[in-house]
Write a protein that holds these residues in place. Structure first.
Motif, PDB file in Angstrom:
ATOM      1  N   ILE A   1     -11.254   6.598  -0.391  1.00 46.19           N
ATOM      2  CA  ILE A   1     -11.415   7.869   0.404  1.00 46.19           C
ATOM      3  C   ILE A   1     -10.314   8.453   1.337  1.00 46.19           C
ATOM      4  O   ILE A   1     -10.224   9.424   1.855  1.00 46.19           O
ATOM      5  N   TYR A   2      -9.196   7.332   1.558  1.00 43.85           N
ATOM      6  CA  TYR A   2      -7.990   7.791   2.203  1.00 43.85           C
ATOM      7  C   TYR A   2      -6.889   8.143   1.151  1.00 43.85           C
ATOM      8  O   TYR A   2      -5.696   8.035   1.621  1.00 43.85           O
ATOM      9  N   ASN A   3      -6.980   7.969  -0.120  1.00 46.41           N
ATOM     10  CA  ASN A   3      -6.064   8.525  -1.159  1.00 46.41           C
ATOM     11  C   ASN A   3      -4.878   7.625  -1.262  1.00 46.41           C
ATOM     12  O   ASN A   3      -3.569   8.098  -1.173  1.00 46.41           O
ATOM     13  N   LYS A   4      -5.033   6.346  -1.093  1.00 46.94           N
ATOM     14  CA  LYS A   4      -4.161   5.297  -1.077  1.00 46.94           C
ATOM     15  C   LYS A   4      -4.331   4.324  -2.187  1.00 46.94           C
ATOM     16  O   LYS A   4      -5.510   4.284  -2.823  1.00 46.94           O
ATOM     17  N   VAL A   5      -3.054   3.937  -2.777  1.00 48.69           N
ATOM     18  CA  VAL A   5      -3.487   2.929  -4.065  1.00 48.69           C
ATOM     19  C   VAL A   5      -2.546   1.509  -3.402  1.00 48.69           C
ATOM     20  O   VAL A   5      -1.683   1.632  -2.642  1.00 48.69           O
ATOM     21  N   ALA A   6      -2.879   0.446  -4.029  1.00 42.92           N
ATOM     22  CA  ALA A   6      -2.075  -0.806  -3.809  1.00 42.92           C
ATOM     23  C   ALA A   6      -1.417  -0.921  -5.239  1.00 42.92           C
ATOM     24  O   ALA A   6      -1.994  -1.080  -6.174  1.00 42.92           O
ATOM     25  N   ILE A   7      -0.211  -1.282  -4.989  1.00 44.91           N
ATOM     26  CA  ILE A   7       0.815  -1.625  -6.360  1.00 44.91           C
ATOM     27  C   ILE A   7       0.737  -3.175  -6.373  1.00 44.91           C
ATOM     28  O   ILE A   7       1.503  -3.740  -4.945  1.00 44.91           O
ATOM     29  N   LEU A   8       0.714  -3.663  -7.160  1.00 41.86           N
ATOM     30  CA  LEU A   8       0.689  -5.355  -7.227  1.00 41.86           C
ATOM     31  C   LEU A   8       1.463  -5.634  -8.268  1.00 41.86           C
ATOM     32  O   LEU A   8       1.540  -5.104  -9.283  1.00 41.86           O
ATOM     33  N   ALA A   9       2.442  -6.717  -8.019  1.00 40.52           N
ATOM     34  CA  ALA A   9       3.379  -7.313  -8.928  1.00 40.52           C
ATOM     35  C   ALA A   9       3.061  -8.848  -9.003  1.00 40.52           C
ATOM     36  O   ALA A   9       2.807  -9.439  -7.882  1.00 40.52           O
ATOM     37  N   GLU A  10       2.828  -9.337 -10.251  1.00 42.11           N
ATOM     38  CA  GLU A  10       2.611 -10.864 -10.220  1.00 42.11           C
ATOM     39  C   GLU A  10       3.078 -11.622 -11.475  1.00 42.11           C
ATOM     40  O   GLU A  10       3.184 -10.787 -12.593  1.00 42.11           O
TER      41      GLU A  10
ATOM     42  N   PRO B   1       0.943  -1.179  -0.078  1.00 44.33           N
ATOM     43  CA  PRO B   1      -0.021  -0.107  -0.017  1.00 44.33           C
ATOM     44  C   PRO B   1       0.952   1.190  -0.182  1.00 44.33           C
ATOM     45  O   PRO B   1       1.739   1.416   0.582  1.00 44.33           O
ATOM     46  N   VAL B   2       0.595   2.331  -0.939  1.00 40.42           N
ATOM     47  CA  VAL B   2       1.138   3.568  -0.814  1.00 40.42           C
ATOM     48  C   VAL B   2       0.177   4.811  -0.844  1.00 40.42           C
ATOM     49  O   VAL B   2      -0.797   4.565  -1.654  1.00 40.42           O
ATOM     50  N   THR B   3       0.556   5.786  -0.296  1.00 37.52           N
ATOM     51  CA  THR B   3      -0.511   6.986  -0.537  1.00 37.52           C
ATOM     52  C   THR B   3      -0.197   7.859  -1.629  1.00 37.52           C
ATOM     53  O   THR B   3       1.062   7.691  -2.287  1.00 37.52           O
TER      54      THR B   3
ATOM     55  N   SER C   1      -8.904   0.537  -5.525  1.00 34.97           N
ATOM     56  CA  SER C   1     -10.206  -0.182  -5.618  1.00 34.97           C
ATOM     57  C   SER C   1      -9.965  -1.364  -4.598  1.00 34.97           C
ATOM     58  O   SER C   1     -10.153  -2.531  -4.975  1.00 34.97           O
ATOM     59  N   HIS C   2      -9.556  -0.858  -3.365  1.00 33.49           N
ATOM     60  CA  HIS C   2      -9.367  -1.698  -2.468  1.00 33.49           C
ATOM     61  C   HIS C   2      -9.972  -1.356  -0.988  1.00 33.49           C
ATOM     62  O   HIS C   2      -9.487  -0.235  -0.505  1.00 33.49           O
ATOM     63  N   ASP C   3     -10.836  -1.856  -0.584  1.00 36.67           N
ATOM     64  CA  ASP C   3     -11.082  -1.657   0.981  1.00 36.67           C
ATOM     65  C   ASP C   3     -11.635  -0.204   0.909  1.00 36.67           C
ATOM     66  O   ASP C   3     -12.535   0.396   0.104  1.00 36.67           O
TER      67      ASP C   3
END
Length: 244
Positions: A213-222, A47-49, A207-209
């Protein structure tokens, strides 16, 4: 991924023979079994802001690189020693039919040479060695009273010269994914294959939890891949002894 695995090739391939004129030709045996290599997914996310990504523009690239490294390292670990319990791959060292080689006391080069011989006796051509970095450097830096420094080691000329990462002419891949006091010697070109179903992908989303609204993003590597081992007899699980 569906593939075939050959059994007892060294025995079966001796069935051919010379034949007299008008004589019956010999029938030979080829033993195969049908195998399935399940495609597995390896992934990591962080997670990153959005603020930190905007304020430190180089951070996104750094995170992408680190996540990709984590996924690739896990892939390496799975290929070498995955336990085969879903969702893990069945690694080379846990594949039935892989040969073994015990350690020659305090002589890593001699032990590796014995493993290379086993590959060649199975009609393979050894083309690589995988070792733990600690084991490799311990074998390189060992001091002997009866020979010049480095003379009997993988890196002739050490410690004055630059060590060459080869042993008996074969490249040595050093990775901490390899358990200490073990090495993997083999004909990797003809014994196994990695099927990349999906190469490395890196995505980000809010689009996670409650991230939106908290201005956060999830960065995913797979990535998704499968490991097929056609000839386990061309691979040797080797025990090494680095005791001084």
């Amino acid at each position: 991924i569906n593939y075939v695995r050959e059994y007892t090739p060294a025995t079966d391939e001796t069935g051919a023979s010379s034949v007299a004129e008008a004589a019956v030709k010999p029938e030979v045996v080829l033993e195969f079994s049908d195998q399935d290599a399940p495609v597995r997914k390896i992934a990591a996310w962080v997670p990153v802001t959005m603020e930190i990504l905007a304020d430190a523009p180089t951070l996104a690239g750094y995170i992408n690189g680190r996540l990709a490294y984590m996924v690739n390292f896990r892939e390496q670990d799975e290929i070498i020693r995955g336990n085969g319990i879903a969702p893990d791959l069945t690694g080379i060292l846990n594949t039935t039919g892989v040969q073994t080689q015990t350690a020659t006391n305090n002589d890593v080069p001699a032990t590796i040479a014995d493993s290379i011989a086993k590959v060649e006796i199975a009609d393979g051509d050894a083309n690589g060695i995988v070792m733990n970095p600690g084991d490799f450097w311990a074998s390189v830096s060992e001091r002997r009273s009866t020979t010049f420094d480095g003379e009997a080691h993988p890196a002739a000329g050490a410690p004055i010269g630059t060590p060459t990462p080869t042993l008996w002419g074969l490249p040595v891949v050093r990775t901490r994914a390899m358990t200490t006091l073990t090495a993997l010697v083999g004909d990797f070109a003809n014994s196994c294959m990695i099927f990349d179903r999906q190469g490395m992908t890196i995505r980000q989303s809010d689009s996670h939890d409650t991230y939106f609204i908290y201005n956060k993003v999830a960065i995913l590597a797979e990535k998704r891949l499968a490991l097929a081992v056609f000839r386990p007899d061309l691979l040797v699980n080797t025990t090494v002894d680095i005791t001084a």
